[in-house]
Design an enzyme around this catalytic site. Structure first.
Site, PDB file in Angstrom:
ATOM      1  N   THR A  54     -25.547 -51.732   8.076  1.00  0.00           N
ATOM      2  CA  THR A  54     -24.270 -51.218   7.318  1.00  0.00           C
ATOM      3  C   THR A  54     -24.682 -49.758   7.692  1.00  0.00           C
ATOM      4  O   THR A  54     -26.010 -49.512   8.858  1.00  0.00           O
ATOM      5  CB  THR A  54     -25.050 -50.880   5.290  1.00  0.00           C
ATOM      6  N   ASP A  55     -24.340 -48.500   6.892  1.00  0.00           N
ATOM      7  CA  ASP A  55     -24.625 -47.080   7.460  1.00  0.00           C
ATOM      8  C   ASP A  55     -25.852 -47.024   6.702  1.00  0.00           C
ATOM      9  O   ASP A  55     -25.956 -48.031   6.242  1.00  0.00           O
ATOM     10  CB  ASP A  55     -24.021 -45.945   7.565  1.00  0.00           C
ATOM     11  N   TYR A  56     -26.242 -45.167   6.727  1.00  0.00           N
ATOM     12  CA  TYR A  56     -27.700 -45.646   5.788  1.00  0.00           C
ATOM     13  C   TYR A  56     -27.355 -45.363   4.489  1.00  0.00           C
ATOM     14  O   TYR A  56     -26.524 -44.340   3.591  1.00  0.00           O
ATOM     15  CB  TYR A  56     -28.416 -44.071   6.550  1.00  0.00           C
TER      16      TYR A  56
END
Length: 422
Positions: free
Chosen positions: A293-295
């Site tokens: 995932t992204d942050y």
């Protein structure tokens, strides 16, 4: 420590990595030795340790000398962390890796990632500037030097290349990508992946080749009104003709990992979008690596109104997400979801296996300190030769306009005053 010695013996018996480095892409994943090794390792892992491999926190409170006493340090010793990002410095990374390998029950090494976007210490033009060169050899060379420097400082995984096509100048992150043309973007992506990872006989062949991560999958640059994180709603025809090709080009080039985007696609957040993450990425394009995932990408899906943290975490896993950056939704809620029948053991094992495969392919089980040579860091970072290449590439990225009786501007009465048109 006794368990770690036993695991080391198992690794050597199986013949970890021997004869594998530098083989073609398909052989990296279709490898009997890797399968046997991971089968054996996972048979000894608890559910908590498997979920730990899906956890990618930021380095947080780890500073030099505090790797063991920090909160994350304790989680590493308990097998609750699969990798770290935003930790910099080879000596610091080596110490954290030592905790993972020598003080955790099974001694599984960590991945260390960072946003190495257009150079590590030696800076190259931003991606939009690199695109202006139309020189794929220069683009590949910039990624190669970035990989050399990052790997010399302990980094084995970069969150690059960013390949989002953007055709709205209001979008604030267009400078991180390669512009509006999908064909040019695809060519640049292939060059960057090769520069980071190598390709064919050179794929991950040395300790200066690191794993790339194409981002942000998918359509992140197409948010409505140029607003970051905004909804994306478009026809399949436009999607595949104008936006999707650079992501596919990265997969074709053998990219090792993919990062999910924040935006919605067809009303479903990309991080929970099975059509994107499984149907297209894996089944249609044949991607074999892992998806991160992204942050806080999982946590932020709660704000999309599709469920609480447990619900969105289960949806992300079922969609095809393998690693959770910062949210800790996967490691924190999946045990409960498993007990309630909302995810299966096979779902968890599949994600865990993909992370372990990445570590195996990078050679970390063979040598956890492969990217932690302190002496190499002293000689390969920000060198005169690297700076000379960066200067040359920068000079070739400039776009010059010819001045034909335009400058200097001439004063002409009231022409410079603001005028009101009725």
């Amino acid at each position: 420590m006794q368990v770690n010695k036993k695991m080391k013996k198992i690794w050597l018996t199986i013949g970890i990595v021997a004869g594998m480095m530098g083989t073609p892409l398909s052989a990296q994943y279709d490898h009997p030795q890797m399968d046997r090794f991971i089968d054996e390792l996972m048979s000894q892992m608890t559910l908590e340790e498997k979920l730990g491999q899906l956890n990618l926190p930021s380095s947080g409170d780890i500073v030099t000398g505090q790797a063991q006493s920090s909160d994350i340090g304790e989680k590493i010793k308990n097998g609750q962390v699969g990798g770290l990002f935003n930790i910099k410095g080879v000596e610091q990374i080596r110490e954290v890796q030592r905790v993972a390998v020598e003080e955790s029950r099974l001694g599984i090494p960590l991945l260390f990632g960072m946003d190495v976007i257009h150079g590590y210490e030696t800076m190259f033009p931003i991606p939009l500037g690199l695109a202006a060169t139309w020189d794929m050899e220069a683009v590949e060379q910039s990624a190669r030097i970035a990989a050399i420097e990052a790997s010399a400082d302990g980094i084995c995984w970069t969150f690059s290349p960013m390949v989002d096509i953007s055709r709205d100048p209001r979008w604030g992150r267009f400078s991180e990508g390669n512009g509006e043309d999908p064909f040019l973007g695809g060519e640049i992506v292939k060059a960057m992946v090769k520069g980071y990872q190598g390709y064919g006989p050179t794929l991950y062949a040395t300790n200066s080749h690191i794993m790339a991560c194409v981002k942000h999958y998918a359509l992140y640059g197409a948010g409505e009104a140029g607003r970051d994180y905004n909804t994306v709603d478009m026809s399949r025809n436009r999607m595949f003709n104008e936006y999707m090709y650079p992501y596919q080009a990265a997969v074709d080039a053998g990219v090792g990992s993919v990062m999910a985007s924040f935006n919605e696609v067809d009303g479903v957040p990309a991080t929970a979008n099975k059509w994107l993450m499984t149907d297209v990425l894996r089944d249609q394009w044949g991607f074999r690596g892992f998806v991160v995932t992204d942050y806080t990408g999982i946590q932020e899906m709660v704000d999309h109104g599709i469920g609480d943290l447990q619900t969105v975490s289960a949806r992300a896993l079922k969609a095809g997400i393998d690693m959770d950056m910062v949210s800790e939704g996967l490691p924190g809620t999946l045990a409960k979801s498993l007990a309630e029948g909302k995810v299966s053991q096979q779902d968890i094992d599949q994600a865990c296996r993909r992370i372990l495969e990445a570590k195996y392919i990078l050679g970390l089980f063979d040598d956890p300190y492969k990217f932690c040579d302190v002496n190499w860091a002293k000689t390969e970072i920000y060198t005169e030769a690297h700076r000379a290449v960066a200067r040359k590439i920068a000079s070739e990225s400039f776009v010059l306009l010819k001045n034909e009786e335009v400058l200097p501007l001439k004063k002409a009465g009231n022409d410079c005053r603001r005028r009101t048109f009725g």
